[in-house]
Design a protein around this motif. Sequence first.
Motif, PDB file in Angstrom:
ATOM      1  N   LYS A  49       0.823  -1.174   0.038  1.00 19.00           N
ATOM      2  CA  LYS A  49      -0.004  -0.034   0.155  1.00 19.00           C
ATOM      3  C   LYS A  49       0.911   1.305  -0.185  1.00 19.00           C
ATOM      4  O   LYS A  49       2.037   1.226   0.490  1.00 19.00           O
ATOM      5  N   ARG A  50       0.480   2.335  -0.747  1.00 18.30           N
ATOM      6  CA  ARG A  50       1.217   3.684  -0.926  1.00 18.30           C
ATOM      7  C   ARG A  50       0.972   4.342   0.840  1.00 18.30           C
ATOM      8  O   ARG A  50       1.702   5.118   0.831  1.00 18.30           O
ATOM      9  N   ASP A  51      -0.268   3.917   1.236  1.00 15.53           N
ATOM     10  CA  ASP A  51      -0.731   4.670   2.375  1.00 15.53           C
ATOM     11  C   ASP A  51      -0.897   3.656   3.426  1.00 15.53           C
ATOM     12  O   ASP A  51      -1.857   2.645   3.263  1.00 15.53           O
ATOM     13  N   PRO A  52      -0.030   3.610   4.511  1.00 18.64           N
ATOM     14  CA  PRO A  52      -0.218   2.498   5.460  1.00 18.64           C
ATOM     15  C   PRO A  52      -1.509   2.212   6.142  1.00 18.64           C
ATOM     16  O   PRO A  52      -1.779   1.412   6.656  1.00 18.64           O
ATOM     17  N   GLY A  53      -2.146   3.321   5.969  1.00 12.77           N
ATOM     18  CA  GLY A  53      -3.567   3.496   6.905  1.00 12.77           C
ATOM     19  C   GLY A  53      -4.947   3.339   5.933  1.00 12.77           C
ATOM     20  O   GLY A  53      -5.929   3.371   6.412  1.00 12.77           O
ATOM     21  N   GLU A  54      -4.544   2.906   4.865  1.00 10.29           N
ATOM     22  CA  GLU A  54      -5.870   2.401   3.955  1.00 10.29           C
ATOM     23  C   GLU A  54      -6.013   1.125   3.780  1.00 10.29           C
ATOM     24  O   GLU A  54      -5.018   0.416   4.004  1.00 10.29           O
ATOM     25  N   LYS A  55      -7.384   0.805   3.264  1.00 12.17           N
ATOM     26  CA  LYS A  55      -7.557  -0.601   3.375  1.00 12.17           C
ATOM     27  C   LYS A  55      -7.236  -1.608   4.452  1.00 12.17           C
ATOM     28  O   LYS A  55      -6.369  -2.600   4.038  1.00 12.17           O
ATOM     29  N   LEU A  56      -7.735  -1.338   5.607  1.00 10.67           N
ATOM     30  CA  LEU A  56      -7.073  -2.018   6.453  1.00 10.67           C
ATOM     31  C   LEU A  56      -7.878  -3.268   7.081  1.00 10.67           C
ATOM     32  O   LEU A  56      -9.186  -3.307   6.368  1.00 10.67           O
ATOM     33  N   ARG A  57      -7.510  -4.340   7.691  1.00 13.14           N
ATOM     34  CA  ARG A  57      -8.469  -5.446   7.959  1.00 13.14           C
ATOM     35  C   ARG A  57      -8.176  -5.978   9.413  1.00 13.14           C
ATOM     36  O   ARG A  57      -7.913  -6.941   9.703  1.00 13.14           O
ATOM     37  N   THR A  58      -8.139  -4.842  10.257  1.00 13.06           N
ATOM     38  CA  THR A  58      -7.958  -4.988  11.552  1.00 13.06           C
ATOM     39  C   THR A  58      -8.863  -4.095  12.307  1.00 13.06           C
ATOM     40  O   THR A  58      -8.997  -3.101  11.893  1.00 13.06           O
ATOM     41  N   PHE A 105      -9.248  -1.965  27.376  1.00 16.21           N
ATOM     42  CA  PHE A 105      -8.879  -2.083  25.997  1.00 16.21           C
ATOM     43  C   PHE A 105      -8.459  -0.840  25.451  1.00 16.21           C
ATOM     44  O   PHE A 105      -9.005   0.392  26.088  1.00 16.21           O
ATOM     45  N   LEU A 106      -7.823  -0.634  24.403  1.00 21.24           N
ATOM     46  CA  LEU A 106      -7.509   0.785  23.690  1.00 21.24           C
ATOM     47  C   LEU A 106      -8.009   0.757  22.324  1.00 21.24           C
ATOM     48  O   LEU A 106      -7.606  -0.307  21.601  1.00 21.24           O
ATOM     49  N   THR A 107      -9.285   1.350  22.131  1.00 27.70           N
ATOM     50  CA  THR A 107      -9.664   1.580  20.734  1.00 27.70           C
ATOM     51  C   THR A 107      -9.032   2.446  19.977  1.00 27.70           C
ATOM     52  O   THR A 107      -8.351   3.280  20.753  1.00 27.70           O
ATOM     53  N   THR A 108      -8.583   2.277  18.836  1.00 30.84           N
ATOM     54  CA  THR A 108      -7.776   3.263  18.199  1.00 30.84           C
ATOM     55  C   THR A 108      -8.275   3.932  16.706  1.00 30.84           C
ATOM     56  O   THR A 108      -9.205   3.300  16.261  1.00 30.84           O
ATOM     57  N   ASP A 109      -7.771   5.048  16.731  1.00 31.92           N
ATOM     58  CA  ASP A 109      -7.785   5.659  15.281  1.00 31.92           C
ATOM     59  C   ASP A 109      -6.628   4.648  14.348  1.00 31.92           C
ATOM     60  O   ASP A 109      -5.570   4.965  14.252  1.00 31.92           O
ATOM     61  N   THR A 110      -7.303   3.806  13.889  1.00 29.04           N
ATOM     62  CA  THR A 110      -6.532   2.686  13.293  1.00 29.04           C
ATOM     63  C   THR A 110      -5.801   3.183  11.918  1.00 29.04           C
ATOM     64  O   THR A 110      -4.266   2.842  12.034  1.00 29.04           O
ATOM     65  N   PRO A 111      -6.138   4.027  11.204  1.00 30.05           N
ATOM     66  CA  PRO A 111      -5.520   4.493  10.029  1.00 30.05           C
ATOM     67  C   PRO A 111      -4.139   5.336  10.785  1.00 30.05           C
ATOM     68  O   PRO A 111      -3.086   5.250  10.196  1.00 30.05           O
ATOM     69  N   GLY A 112      -4.603   6.074  11.731  1.00 33.69           N
ATOM     70  CA  GLY A 112      -3.532   7.118  12.230  1.00 33.69           C
ATOM     71  C   GLY A 112      -2.419   6.299  13.072  1.00 33.69           C
ATOM     72  O   GLY A 112      -1.423   6.669  12.807  1.00 33.69           O
ATOM     73  N   LEU A 113      -2.810   5.005  13.556  1.00 34.64           N
ATOM     74  CA  LEU A 113      -1.833   4.452  14.176  1.00 34.64           C
ATOM     75  C   LEU A 113      -0.895   3.764  13.430  1.00 34.64           C
ATOM     76  O   LEU A 113       0.438   3.427  13.687  1.00 34.64           O
ATOM     77  N   MET A 114      -1.552   3.079  12.296  1.00 33.90           N
ATOM     78  CA  MET A 114      -0.548   2.522  11.230  1.00 33.90           C
ATOM     79  C   MET A 114       0.263   3.533  10.580  1.00 33.90           C
ATOM     80  O   MET A 114       1.609   3.193  10.222  1.00 33.90           O
ATOM     81  N   LEU A 254     -27.440   6.257  10.274  1.00 35.77           N
ATOM     82  CA  LEU A 254     -25.902   6.520  10.082  1.00 35.77           C
ATOM     83  C   LEU A 254     -25.398   5.810   8.811  1.00 35.77           C
ATOM     84  O   LEU A 254     -25.987   4.815   8.345  1.00 35.77           O
ATOM     85  N   LYS A 255     -24.594   6.711   8.129  1.00 33.51           N
ATOM     86  CA  LYS A 255     -24.109   5.963   6.848  1.00 33.51           C
ATOM     87  C   LYS A 255     -22.683   5.723   7.227  1.00 33.51           C
ATOM     88  O   LYS A 255     -21.983   6.806   7.561  1.00 33.51           O
ATOM     89  N   PRO A 256     -22.084   4.581   6.897  1.00 41.22           N
ATOM     90  CA  PRO A 256     -20.723   4.425   6.885  1.00 41.22           C
ATOM     91  C   PRO A 256     -19.766   5.153   6.189  1.00 41.22           C
ATOM     92  O   PRO A 256     -20.130   5.419   5.004  1.00 41.22           O
ATOM     93  N   GLY A 257     -18.782   5.566   6.882  1.00 38.95           N
ATOM     94  CA  GLY A 257     -17.603   5.874   5.982  1.00 38.95           C
ATOM     95  C   GLY A 257     -16.592   4.895   5.526  1.00 38.95           C
ATOM     96  O   GLY A 257     -16.933   4.272   4.356  1.00 38.95           O
ATOM     97  N   GLN A 258     -15.535   4.559   5.952  1.00 39.76           N
ATOM     98  CA  GLN A 258     -14.628   3.661   5.587  1.00 39.76           C
ATOM     99  C   GLN A 258     -15.374   2.163   5.837  1.00 39.76           C
ATOM    100  O   GLN A 258     -15.744   1.931   7.003  1.00 39.76           O
ATOM    101  N   VAL A 259     -14.897   1.304   5.001  1.00 36.97           N
ATOM    102  CA  VAL A 259     -15.450   0.007   5.255  1.00 36.97           C
ATOM    103  C   VAL A 259     -14.191  -1.154   5.193  1.00 36.97           C
ATOM    104  O   VAL A 259     -13.348  -0.927   4.260  1.00 36.97           O
ATOM    105  N   ARG A 260     -14.033  -1.948   6.090  1.00 36.66           N
ATOM    106  CA  ARG A 260     -12.891  -2.896   6.066  1.00 36.66           C
ATOM    107  C   ARG A 260     -13.341  -4.296   5.896  1.00 36.66           C
ATOM    108  O   ARG A 260     -14.635  -4.624   6.514  1.00 36.66           O
TER     109      ARG A 260
END
Length: 373
Positions: A49-58, A105-114, A254-260
Amino acid sequence: MRLPTRRPMHNEGTSFDFDLVVVGASFAGAACALAAAQRGLRVCVLERKRDPGEKLRTTGIIVKEAAERTMLGQAPASLVRRIEGVRLYAPSLEHLNLSSPGYYFLTTDTPGLMRWLAQQLRAHGVDLRLGSAFSDGERIVDGWQLPGVGRTRYLIGADGARSRVAKRCALGEVRDFLYGIEYEFPGAQLAHPDALHCFVGKRFAPGYIGWLAQNPTGIQAGLALRHDPTNARAPDIDAFLLHAGVAGGLPRYLKPGQVRAGLIPCGGPVANIARDRAILVGDAAGIVSPVTAGGIHSAWDHGWAVGRAVAARLRDDGPPPEQVALQTAPSFRVKRALRWAFDHFQMDWPFDLLLHTSPLRWAAEQVYFHRNG
């Protein structure tokens, strides 16, 4: 952070471009690369991936152990949100509140974390190549030759459940999967944001669960089920949210934004995890809990152990990293047995009937709060 001065290594020559090439920049790959780089090794990470925060599966949910014992605990406060309880829902949508003193537990801004992890790789001197997929490799004396990359002493496959490294190097391949899908609802707020909401039910989640959680940027809502390649079907997350959303405090309309979406290993470590200076870590190695599908903590620990083992081998003539990779992979024996039982005997009525009983509460606490490690 000051990097260590690099010393000449045991039997070091000049014909190798890198000491290890890691394929994949997610948690296991990043851990392996950072552990090796901290010992002064020449490390290259290939990330398709060119952006490590895109198209996540976690889901990006980090357990207490990972937050307190790994570099993930150093993530910026803006990228994490602490949650201290679990709300477990039976198929009837009756719920049970669970907690354990001091556990969270810690939920995360996962794209930001990656993206933060990618920054850490570069800060530690790792040659991170975004937009670079692993295509092939040729076994050479004492290492591997990778087209467009060069020669490396060790090749690490951290490239997910359908690992190309595993196939090319004739290593074990993951066979047993869950299939999950997750929606992100940016800016949205749960009615009860301080709990991880988990839904059990054979109708929507045979073999696993559905979930809702508040993270730093909004709500994440997901659903996963046992993947049957002969009769594959995608989780019906829209119907699930219509059924369970109100109970879990999800606002309407609600309408979803990103879908994993993607496959999640659930069969335990693969049989052939390493050979001939090629090693699998993370999802590629099946280092994921067969019961909870939690993989961040175990993947990080295993990747870190492999990175340190490569450094110990090259710098201090330590044991073969292939041997360390096998020894440090969790066996998940009990959890694999529970997975088999869940796959073959899952029924809704015991959860509805026993939800508020002491045995079910005890069992749920063992799963969610890691009381047995």
